[in-house]
Each structure stands twice: as C-alpha cells, then as structure tokens.
Motif scaffolding. Structure first.
Motif, short mmCIF file in Angstrom:
data_model
loop_
_atom_site.label_atom_id
_atom_site.label_comp_id
_atom_site.label_asym_id
_atom_site.label_seq_id
_atom_site.Cartn_x
_atom_site.Cartn_y
_atom_site.Cartn_z
N ARG A 51 2.77 9.29 3.11
CA ARG A 51 2.12 8.07 2.65
C ARG A 51 0.97 7.77 3.62
O ARG A 51 1.19 7.61 4.82
CB ARG A 51 3.11 6.92 2.59
N LEU A 52 -0.21 7.74 3.05
CA LEU A 52 -1.40 7.39 3.80
C LEU A 52 -1.65 5.91 3.54
O LEU A 52 -1.79 5.49 2.39
CB LEU A 52 -2.60 8.22 3.34
N VAL A 53 -1.67 5.12 4.61
CA VAL A 53 -1.85 3.68 4.51
C VAL A 53 -3.20 3.35 5.15
O VAL A 53 -3.39 3.55 6.35
CB VAL A 53 -0.71 2.93 5.22
N VAL A 54 -4.13 2.87 4.32
CA VAL A 54 -5.50 2.63 4.77
C VAL A 54 -5.83 1.15 4.60
O VAL A 54 -5.55 0.56 3.55
CB VAL A 54 -6.52 3.47 3.98
N LYS A 55 -6.45 0.57 5.61
CA LYS A 55 -6.89 -0.83 5.55
C LYS A 55 -8.38 -0.87 5.23
O LYS A 55 -9.18 -0.20 5.88
CB LYS A 55 -6.65 -1.54 6.89
N TRP A 56 -8.71 -1.67 4.21
CA TRP A 56 -10.10 -1.87 3.78
C TRP A 56 -10.41 -3.35 3.78
O TRP A 56 -9.54 -4.18 3.48
CB TRP A 56 -10.32 -1.32 2.37
N GLU A 57 -11.66 -3.69 4.04
CA GLU A 57 -12.09 -5.08 3.99
C GLU A 57 -11.95 -5.63 2.57
O GLU A 57 -11.44 -6.73 2.36
CB GLU A 57 -13.54 -5.21 4.47
N PHE A 82 -4.36 21.18 0.35
CA PHE A 82 -2.94 21.12 0.68
C PHE A 82 -2.13 20.31 -0.34
O PHE A 82 -0.89 20.31 -0.29
CB PHE A 82 -2.75 20.53 2.08
N PHE A 83 -2.79 19.63 -1.27
CA PHE A 83 -2.10 18.80 -2.25
C PHE A 83 -1.30 19.67 -3.22
O PHE A 83 -1.83 20.61 -3.80
CB PHE A 83 -3.07 17.96 -3.07
N ALA A 84 -0.04 19.30 -3.44
CA ALA A 84 0.78 19.95 -4.46
C ALA A 84 0.48 19.33 -5.83
O ALA A 84 0.66 19.97 -6.86
CB ALA A 84 2.26 19.81 -4.12
N SER A 85 0.04 18.08 -5.82
CA SER A 85 -0.33 17.34 -7.03
C SER A 85 -1.29 16.24 -6.62
O SER A 85 -1.39 15.92 -5.44
CB SER A 85 0.92 16.76 -7.70
N PRO A 86 -1.99 15.63 -7.58
CA PRO A 86 -2.91 14.55 -7.21
C PRO A 86 -2.15 13.38 -6.56
O PRO A 86 -1.03 13.06 -6.97
CB PRO A 86 -3.52 14.11 -8.55
N PRO A 87 -2.74 12.75 -5.55
CA PRO A 87 -2.09 11.61 -4.90
C PRO A 87 -1.89 10.45 -5.88
O PRO A 87 -2.68 10.27 -6.80
CB PRO A 87 -3.06 11.21 -3.79
N ASP A 88 -0.84 9.69 -5.65
CA ASP A 88 -0.57 8.46 -6.40
C ASP A 88 -1.04 7.31 -5.52
O ASP A 88 -0.49 7.11 -4.43
CB ASP A 88 0.92 8.36 -6.71
N VAL A 89 -2.07 6.58 -5.96
CA VAL A 89 -2.71 5.57 -5.11
C VAL A 89 -2.56 4.18 -5.73
O VAL A 89 -2.73 4.01 -6.93
CB VAL A 89 -4.22 5.88 -4.93
N GLU A 90 -2.24 3.21 -4.86
CA GLU A 90 -2.24 1.82 -5.28
C GLU A 90 -2.79 0.96 -4.16
O GLU A 90 -2.88 1.40 -3.02
CB GLU A 90 -0.85 1.35 -5.72
N HIS A 91 -3.16 -0.26 -4.51
CA HIS A 91 -3.74 -1.20 -3.55
C HIS A 91 -2.86 -2.44 -3.51
O HIS A 91 -2.37 -2.89 -4.54
CB HIS A 91 -5.16 -1.58 -3.96
N THR A 92 -2.69 -2.97 -2.29
CA THR A 92 -1.85 -4.17 -2.13
C THR A 92 -2.57 -5.20 -1.28
O THR A 92 -3.50 -4.89 -0.56
CB THR A 92 -0.50 -3.83 -1.47
N GLN A 93 -2.09 -6.44 -1.41
CA GLN A 93 -2.50 -7.54 -0.55
C GLN A 93 -1.25 -8.09 0.11
O GLN A 93 -0.19 -8.18 -0.53
CB GLN A 93 -3.15 -8.67 -1.34
N THR A 94 -1.35 -8.47 1.37
CA THR A 94 -0.22 -9.08 2.05
C THR A 94 -0.01 -10.49 1.53
O THR A 94 -0.95 -11.27 1.46
CB THR A 94 -0.48 -9.12 3.57
#
Length: 98
Positions: A51-57, A82-94
């Motif tokens: 899981r790649l967790v990235v912070k964006w403005e 290196f990907f076995a399949s496309p990443p599953d990406v979502e965005h969250t707010q605290t």
C-alpha cells in the motif's frame, strides 16, 4: 490534505526490486505540485501486496497535476514493470484523528 491509497500487487520474486524502484522514485514525487510525502507499506500476510500512501495538498494535485505530468510517466516507468495487475487507487480525507 488528501491521502491517496494505492494497493499494489507485484509479480512474485520482484519485491526487492520494486522497493528499490519506489525508493528511487522519491525524487520524482518530490518535484510534483502539492506533494507532501509518502509511505510504502508491505503486507505481512501477503508479501506481494503493498500500500502506497501519498499525501497531497488537493485531489487535483494528484489526479490532474501529477497524473498529467512527466513525473507520472517517470514514476510508472520505474515501478510499472513490477506490477502484477493495475493498482487499485482511492482518495481519502481525515475525518477523525487522535
């Protein structure tokens, strides 16, 4: 602040190479508009899952600025093999924090 969470499954046996590629890609993210840092987490139960967790403005800093830039192309060039399949990406707010 927006948090991008990407679940990434890598090809068996490529874990160390993938981690090295993500380390190399730190500089790519560092040049991106609105970037505030990232962490890479590896599953203990499923060691080929990350899981790649990235912070964006803002959301647009990821979906428009980064994805539409040469930085995204460079990032995918480093880690995409290196990907076995496309990443599953979502965005969250605290909404709650301690």
């Amino acid at each position: 602040m927006i948090t991008e969470i990407a679940q990434i499954e890598v090809k068996p046996g490529s874990e160390a190479e993938f981690e090295a590629a993500v380390t190399k890609a730190r500089a790519v993210f560092g040049r991106a508009k609105g970037f505030h840092g990232f962490e890479l987490h590896r599953s203990i139960e499923k060691p080929q899952r990350y899981r790649l967790v990235v912070k964006w403005e803002t959301l647009e800093n990821h979906t428009v600025d980064f994805r539409g830039s040469e930085h995204f192309t460079e990032w995918r060039g480093l880690v995409g093999p290196f990907f076995a399949s496309p990443p599953d990406v979502e965005h969250t707010q605290t909404v709650v924090t301690t």
